[in-house]
Scaffold this motif. Structure first.
Motif, PDB file in Angstrom:
ATOM      1  N   GLY A   1       0.756  -1.240   0.000  1.00  0.00           N
ATOM      2  CA  GLY A   1       0.000   0.000   0.000  1.00  0.00           C
ATOM      3  C   GLY A   1       0.785   1.286   0.000  1.00  0.00           C
ATOM      4  N   PHE A   2       2.108   1.215  -0.015  1.00  0.00           N
ATOM      5  CA  PHE A   2       2.888   2.465   0.017  1.00  0.00           C
ATOM      6  C   PHE A   2       2.869   3.135  -1.356  1.00  0.00           C
ATOM      7  N   ARG A   3       2.682   4.463  -1.365  1.00  0.00           N
ATOM      8  CA  ARG A   3       2.767   5.219  -2.615  1.00  0.00           C
ATOM      9  C   ARG A   3       3.172   6.650  -2.306  1.00  0.00           C
ATOM     10  N   LEU A   4       3.974   7.231  -3.177  1.00  0.00           N
ATOM     11  CA  LEU A   4       4.320   8.637  -3.028  1.00  0.00           C
ATOM     12  C   LEU A   4       3.063   9.498  -3.063  1.00  0.00           C
ATOM     13  N   ARG A   5       2.934  10.431  -2.144  1.00  0.00           N
ATOM     14  CA  ARG A   5       1.802  11.358  -2.158  1.00  0.00           C
ATOM     15  C   ARG A   5       2.233  12.692  -2.770  1.00  0.00           C
ATOM     16  N   CYS A   6       3.107  12.608  -3.728  1.00  0.00           N
ATOM     17  CA  CYS A   6       3.537  13.758  -4.518  1.00  0.00           C
ATOM     18  C   CYS A   6       3.815  13.221  -5.914  1.00  0.00           C
ATOM     19  N   ASP A   7       3.995  14.110  -6.857  1.00  0.00           N
ATOM     20  CA  ASP A   7       4.294  13.660  -8.214  1.00  0.00           C
ATOM     21  C   ASP A   7       5.638  12.946  -8.244  1.00  0.00           C
ATOM     22  N   PRO A   8       5.697  11.783  -8.872  1.00  0.00           N
ATOM     23  CA  PRO A   8       6.996  11.102  -8.987  1.00  0.00           C
ATOM     24  C   PRO A   8       7.900  11.878  -9.931  1.00  0.00           C
ATOM     25  N   PRO A   9       9.203  11.649  -9.861  1.00  0.00           N
ATOM     26  CA  PRO A   9      10.121  12.364 -10.758  1.00  0.00           C
ATOM     27  C   PRO A   9       9.786  12.089 -12.222  1.00  0.00           C
ATOM     28  N   GLU A  10       9.814  13.153 -13.010  1.00  0.00           N
ATOM     29  CA  GLU A  10       9.578  12.979 -14.440  1.00  0.00           C
ATOM     30  C   GLU A  10      10.630  12.066 -15.039  1.00  0.00           C
ATOM     31  N   THR A  11      11.868  12.250 -14.583  1.00  0.00           N
ATOM     32  CA  THR A  11      12.964  11.343 -14.943  1.00  0.00           C
ATOM     33  C   THR A  11      13.464  10.690 -13.667  1.00  0.00           C
ATOM     34  N   PRO A  12      13.175   9.409 -13.452  1.00  0.00           N
ATOM     35  CA  PRO A  12      13.623   8.767 -12.209  1.00  0.00           C
ATOM     36  C   PRO A  12      15.149   8.759 -12.120  1.00  0.00           C
ATOM     37  N   PRO A  13      15.714   9.050 -10.960  1.00  0.00           N
ATOM     38  CA  PRO A  13      17.172   9.005 -10.830  1.00  0.00           C
ATOM     39  C   PRO A  13      17.685   7.578 -10.972  1.00  0.00           C
ATOM     40  N   PRO A  14      18.814   7.400 -11.644  1.00  0.00           N
ATOM     41  CA  PRO A  14      19.400   6.062 -11.738  1.00  0.00           C
ATOM     42  C   PRO A  14      19.793   5.541 -10.356  1.00  0.00           C
ATOM     43  N   ILE A  15      19.827   4.223 -10.241  1.00  0.00           N
ATOM     44  CA  ILE A  15      20.183   3.559  -8.984  1.00  0.00           C
ATOM     45  C   ILE A  15      21.447   2.750  -9.218  1.00  0.00           C
ATOM     46  N   ASP A  16      22.524   3.126  -8.542  1.00  0.00           N
ATOM     47  CA  ASP A  16      23.788   2.404  -8.641  1.00  0.00           C
ATOM     48  C   ASP A  16      23.976   1.519  -7.423  1.00  0.00           C
ATOM     49  N   ALA A  17      24.741   0.469  -7.591  1.00  0.00           N
ATOM     50  CA  ALA A  17      25.064  -0.430  -6.487  1.00  0.00           C
ATOM     51  C   ALA A  17      26.569  -0.446  -6.270  1.00  0.00           C
ATOM     52  N   ALA A  18      26.968  -0.303  -5.017  1.00  0.00           N
ATOM     53  CA  ALA A  18      28.384  -0.413  -4.656  1.00  0.00           C
ATOM     54  C   ALA A  18      28.671  -1.857  -4.263  1.00  0.00           C
ATOM     55  N   GLY A  19      29.873  -2.308  -4.567  1.00  0.00           N
ATOM     56  CA  GLY A  19      30.232  -3.668  -4.193  1.00  0.00           C
ATOM     57  C   GLY A  19      31.661  -3.977  -4.585  1.00  0.00           C
ATOM     58  N   MET A  20      32.235  -4.995  -3.935  1.00  0.00           N
ATOM     59  CA  MET A  20      33.623  -5.354  -4.210  1.00  0.00           C
ATOM     60  C   MET A  20      33.807  -6.819  -4.572  1.00  0.00           C
ATOM     61  N   GLY A  21      32.938  -7.689  -4.069  1.00  0.00           N
ATOM     62  CA  GLY A  21      33.080  -9.108  -4.334  1.00  0.00           C
ATOM     63  C   GLY A  21      32.462  -9.504  -5.657  1.00  0.00           C
ATOM     64  N   PRO A  22      32.833 -10.673  -6.189  1.00  0.00           N
ATOM     65  CA  PRO A  22      32.315 -11.111  -7.490  1.00  0.00           C
ATOM     66  C   PRO A  22      30.795 -11.128  -7.569  1.00  0.00           C
ATOM     67  N   LYS A  23      30.125 -11.642  -6.549  1.00  0.00           N
ATOM     68  CA  LYS A  23      28.672 -11.742  -6.595  1.00  0.00           C
ATOM     69  C   LYS A  23      27.985 -10.385  -6.470  1.00  0.00           C
ATOM     70  N   SER A  24      28.555  -9.489  -5.662  1.00  0.00           N
ATOM     71  CA  SER A  24      27.940  -8.170  -5.524  1.00  0.00           C
ATOM     72  C   SER A  24      28.085  -7.371  -6.813  1.00  0.00           C
ATOM     73  N   VAL A  25      29.213  -7.537  -7.507  1.00  0.00           N
ATOM     74  CA  VAL A  25      29.409  -6.837  -8.774  1.00  0.00           C
ATOM     75  C   VAL A  25      28.519  -7.448  -9.852  1.00  0.00           C
ATOM     76  N   GLU A  26      28.379  -8.755  -9.835  1.00  0.00           N
ATOM     77  CA  GLU A  26      27.444  -9.410 -10.759  1.00  0.00           C
ATOM     78  C   GLU A  26      26.029  -8.883 -10.544  1.00  0.00           C
ATOM     79  N   LEU A  27      25.642  -8.709  -9.283  1.00  0.00           N
ATOM     80  CA  LEU A  27      24.324  -8.174  -8.959  1.00  0.00           C
ATOM     81  C   LEU A  27      24.135  -6.782  -9.562  1.00  0.00           C
ATOM     82  N   ALA A  28      25.161  -5.928  -9.450  1.00  0.00           N
ATOM     83  CA  ALA A  28      25.074  -4.589 -10.022  1.00  0.00           C
ATOM     84  C   ALA A  28      24.843  -4.660 -11.527  1.00  0.00           C
ATOM     85  N   GLY A  29      25.564  -5.558 -12.192  1.00  0.00           N
ATOM     86  CA  GLY A  29      25.400  -5.694 -13.630  1.00  0.00           C
ATOM     87  C   GLY A  29      24.034  -6.221 -14.025  1.00  0.00           C
TER      88      GLY A  29
END
Length: 333
Positions: free
Chosen positions: A145-173
């Motif tokens: 049931g959660f929803r923004l009670r304001c207009d969402p961004p016209e252009t959603p900001p990109p979401i980056d993932a930080a990581g150092m291990g093989p699996k965390s970097v694979e997840l980012a990709g």
């Protein structure tokens, strides 16, 4: 295409929020593409980034990492939407699990299922930013049931993932819009970029849609020896004093013996010995430090890595504000 140049603002607590704003203005004037602010043990990233957004006009902004334990995914989504509004569309959010030393030691939360928690956070933040009602049934999070009670961004900001291990970097990709890399050698980056590409393939995505940012410790001063000492101290602190994840990452990159020796010396309270163990060869593989000429030459080694889209000029934690500014000027695009 040459790697973009961005700025990773100093991790050490600065004299004031105005200092962060002023450094960001300097980066904007010098032509840097983006200013990243990690959320560590100084001021919180959200308040600081708001001030930075209001104090600048063009430079991109974002946290290189906010951890996925101390804020809920819904709150991260709300925050990203708000900062995208405040910055007039210049925001990019970086998230990651951090590590046990930070999550358990600083925040008192259990460091449980970091990869799954990161994956689900990306999913939920995207749903929040879409403006749709969020109903989510995951392994770590269940929302209804959660929803923004304001207009969402016209252009959603990109979401980056930080990581150092093989699996965390694979997840980012596989799932994120970008990957943040920290404390990597050129050869280490090549190995992890293979993991990123594997994730891109698993997600049936295009590699060009995943932006790779390497945060590089840089110190370019007329006093080249001081610059290298500051960078050496910085590396020793991260390898020895920030839990095990930087140590283990360096070990995976072919420096297992010295990584454990630095960690052991630091853990025994011998910080001087830990710093000495960061020899010139290792220092040059982890940073760009010395006189402006030498630092620029070292910087180019990292900027030339195939697959790196952006190199963030970061300052050692012991550098003064003026030394950070001097480095930014010396390595400006």
């Amino acid at each position: 295409m040459p790697a973009k140049q961005t700025v990773h603002l100093p991790v050490a607590a600065q004299p004031s929020v105005d200092t962060l704003v002023d450094l960001t203005r300097t980066a904007e004037e010098l032509g840097y593409d983006h200013a990243w602010l990690p959320e560590t043990w100084g001021r919180d990233a959200v308040t600081s980034l708001t001030a930075m957004a209001l104090g600048t006009d063009e430079i991109g902004l974002g946290p290189s990492i906010v951890n996925v334990y101390s804020r809920s995914p819904a709150l991260i989504g709300q925050t990203a939407a708000t900062l995208q509004e405040v910055s007039d569309g210049r925001f990019r959010v970086g998230i990651g699990p951090s590590g046990p030393a930070v999550i358990q030691g600083w925040h008192g939360e259990a460091f449980d299922r970091p990869l799954r928690r990161t994956r689900e956070t990306i999913d939920i933040v995207r749903k929040v930013l879409s403006g749709e009602t969020v109903n989510y049934d995951g392994d770590c999070f269940t929302l209804g049931g959660f929803r923004l009670r304001c207009d969402p961004p016209e252009t959603p900001p990109p979401i980056d993932a930080a990581g150092m291990g093989p699996k965390s970097v694979e997840l980012a990709g596989r799932f994120a819009d970008g990957w943040h890399a920290t404390l990597f050698t050129p050869d280490g980056m090549e190995d992890r970029l293979d993991d990123l590409r594997r994730g891109v393939d698993l997600g049936d995505r295009d590699e060009d849609d995943v932006e790779v940012t390497l945060s590089l410790t840089c110190c370019a001063l007329d006093d080249g020896e001081r610059a290298r000492t500051l960078a050496r101290q910085h590396a020793a602190f991260y390898i020895g004093g920030m839990g095990t994840y930087y140590r283990d990452s360096l070990a995976r990159q072919g420096y297992e013996d010295v990584a454990y020796d630095i960690s052991t010396a630091w853990g025994n309270g011998d910080k001087e010995r830990a710093t000495e163990l960061v020899n010139d060869d290792l220092l040059d593989h982890l940073s760009a430090a010395g006189t402006p000429e030498r630092a620029r030459e070292e910087f180019e080694k990292f900027a030339d890595i195939d697959g790196v889209d952006s190199v963030a000029v970061g300052s050692p934690r012991g550098a003064t504000v003026e030394e950070a500014r001097e480095t930014m000027r010396a390595l400006a695009p």
